[in-house]
Write an enzyme that holds these catalytic residues in place. Structure first.
Site, mmCIF file in Angstrom:
data_model
loop_
_atom_site.group_PDB
_atom_site.id
_atom_site.type_symbol
_atom_site.label_atom_id
_atom_site.label_comp_id
_atom_site.label_asym_id
_atom_site.label_seq_id
_atom_site.Cartn_x
_atom_site.Cartn_y
_atom_site.Cartn_z
ATOM 1 N N PRO A 5 0.816 -1.203 0.000
ATOM 2 C CG PRO A 5 0.015 -1.005 2.188
ATOM 3 C CD PRO A 5 0.828 -1.890 1.299
ATOM 4 C CB CYS A 9 3.622 29.945 -18.220
ATOM 5 S SG CYS A 9 3.623 31.690 -18.339
#
Ligand code: LLP
Length: 432
Positions: free
Chosen positions: A292, A362
């Site tokens: 996990p 950007c």
């Protein structure tokens, strides 16, 4: 808000994590900031350990999948909790070893490990190297011979299970770059080669069917398929493999409608299926591993940002901009992942507006969440994004030369830095 026991709202209406006011964290450490609740992480590690005692009489071990969140402090925590570790690159292995993690409790993954990574793993005494393909099998056998080392190995098998999750994170089906296919006979061929390889000791079979899975059945099916394959191996070769690794993948809550199950229920159902197959085939129970990642750290982490520009485009949408974005959390840009967002300094207020949370890169796709309910807010407020403990810091980048945020751990009502904030100087460190 999600009903997590490590998160609450205090009398000032501020979001708290592990009892600590998030506005204080932002003041002390700055934003953007990853905050992890160590007590929550440790409690999940203990739940897995207890589950192994209950379901497999301790004959097995959870390995933390370090790709979810890897730094020295996390490796130390996992070591202290007595678990093993899954690493997937030389860099993750190096981090673990530098943190003092015992190599014999590490399993080394990767679908295209380089010769350097393989020799590093062999020389470090990594417990299992999980072989992904035929080229690797041959290369590893040769390398182990040259280094005069017998290497403990595992084979990654594609069990052919189609788990219902985002297609980018589905890995168990035949059209996958990971592992040996069962259907084509390739997996059996690899098993026979590994058994006969001079310098390899085949210990384990491994599978991993995907990530962020909310259903029990795919895990049960995968376990059954792997046990059937172990029986077929015994029939054809006379060898009974002693270990089985069933990978990770348990789903966590990102938003209130995520129907996550208690992780113990996966453990129980899978162990029942394994027990039945052992009876059917008259096997001694193999040692079981699971890997996990997300379920150990995902919900434990939040990210704090300072809100900047709030741009209302009439009849279209409102953009709430933050001082981070896809550089510290690329998961919306990559997978359109859901997240819960909260104005942490007005966490007691109703979420009255629908906004799009935008990053500062950007790039138009640099969003953290589209059309999410949020409390009213303005520049200077603090935004918290919940369940960011897994695959956020570990997938962060320096796009636009944005430094990575610090990681702060909260434990027992105290806070400490686990990973320092990057500086501009760090950004040019390797530039010549
Ligand atoms: N074991 C193996 C072999 C794996 O490939 C993975 C995850 C795990 C264990 C841990 O799975 P978990 O328990 O964390 O679901 N970047 C994606 C997730 C990629 C998962 C890759 N493998 C995301 O952000 O959702």
């Amino acid at each position: 808000m999600l009903n997590f026991d490590h998160l609450a709202v205090n009398q000032q209406g501020h979001l708290t994590i592990g009892g600590i006011d998030t506005t204080k964290l932002a003041q002390e450490y700055g934003t953007p900031l990853y905050v992890m609740d160590e007590d929550k992480i440790r409690s999940i590690c203990r739940m897995y350990q207890n589950s192994f005692k209950k379901c497999y009489h301790g004959n097995g071990m959870p390995l933390y999948a370090s790709k979810a969140f890897c730094c020295k402090e996390m490796c130390r925590i996992v070591n202290e909790e007595g678990m093993g570790l899954d690493v997937v690159s030389g860099g993750e292995l190096y981090t673990a070893l530098q943190a003092g993690f015992p190599a014999e409790r590490i399993q080394m993954h990767g679908n295209n490990k380089t010769p350097d990574e393989l020799s590093y793993a062999i020389n470090s005494g990594v417990g299992h190297i999980v072989i992904d393909n035929m080229d690797e099998l041959k290369m590893l056998d040769e390398m182990a011979g040259k280094l005069h080392q017998a290497v403990g190995v595992s084979l990654r098998i594609k069990p052919g299970i189609d788990a219902h999750t985002h297609q980018f994170i589905r890995t168990g089906q035949i059209d996958s770059k990971f592992g040996f296919a069962l259907e084509t006979g390739e997996a059996m061929q690899a098993v026979k080669m590994a058994i006969h390889a001079k310098n390899l000791k085949l210990l384990e079979l491994h599978c991993h069917i995907g990530s962020q899975i909310f259903e029990l059945q795919p895990f049960v099916l995968a376990a059954q398929v792997m046990m059937d394959f172990m029986q077929q191996i015994r029939k054809e070769t006379g060898v009974m493999l002693p270990e089985l690794n069933l990978g990770g993948g348990f789903g966590i809550q990102y938003i209130a409608s995520d129907n996550s199950l208690p992780y113990e229920s996966y453990m129980e159902k899978v162990s029942e299926a394994i027990g039945q197959k052992c009876k059917e085939y008259d096997f001694t129970e193999p040692k079981i591993y699971i890997e996990p990642g997300r379920s150990i750290v995902g919900e434990a982490g939040i990210t704090l940002y300072t809100i900047g520009a709030v741009k209302q485009i009439p009849n279209i949408r409102t953009y709430v901009s933050i001082d981070g974005g896809m550089t510290d959390n690329p998961r919306y840009a990559l997978y359109q992942s859901d997240y819960t967002v909260i104005v942490a300094n007005h966490a007691d207020q109703p979420a009255k507006q629908i906004v799009t949370v935008a990053g500062k890169c950007c790039e138009s796709g640099d969003l953290i969440q589209k059309d999410a309910p949020l409390q009213m807010c303005k520049a200077g407020d603090l935004l918290a994004v919940l369940s960011t403990g897994a695959y956020n810091y570990s997938m962060a980048s320096n796009y636009n030369r944005i430094p990575r945020p610090a990681v702060v751990m909260v434990h027992d009502g105290k806070t400490r830095i686990a990973v320092k904030r990057e500086t501009y100087e760090d950004l040019i460190h390797n530039d010549l």
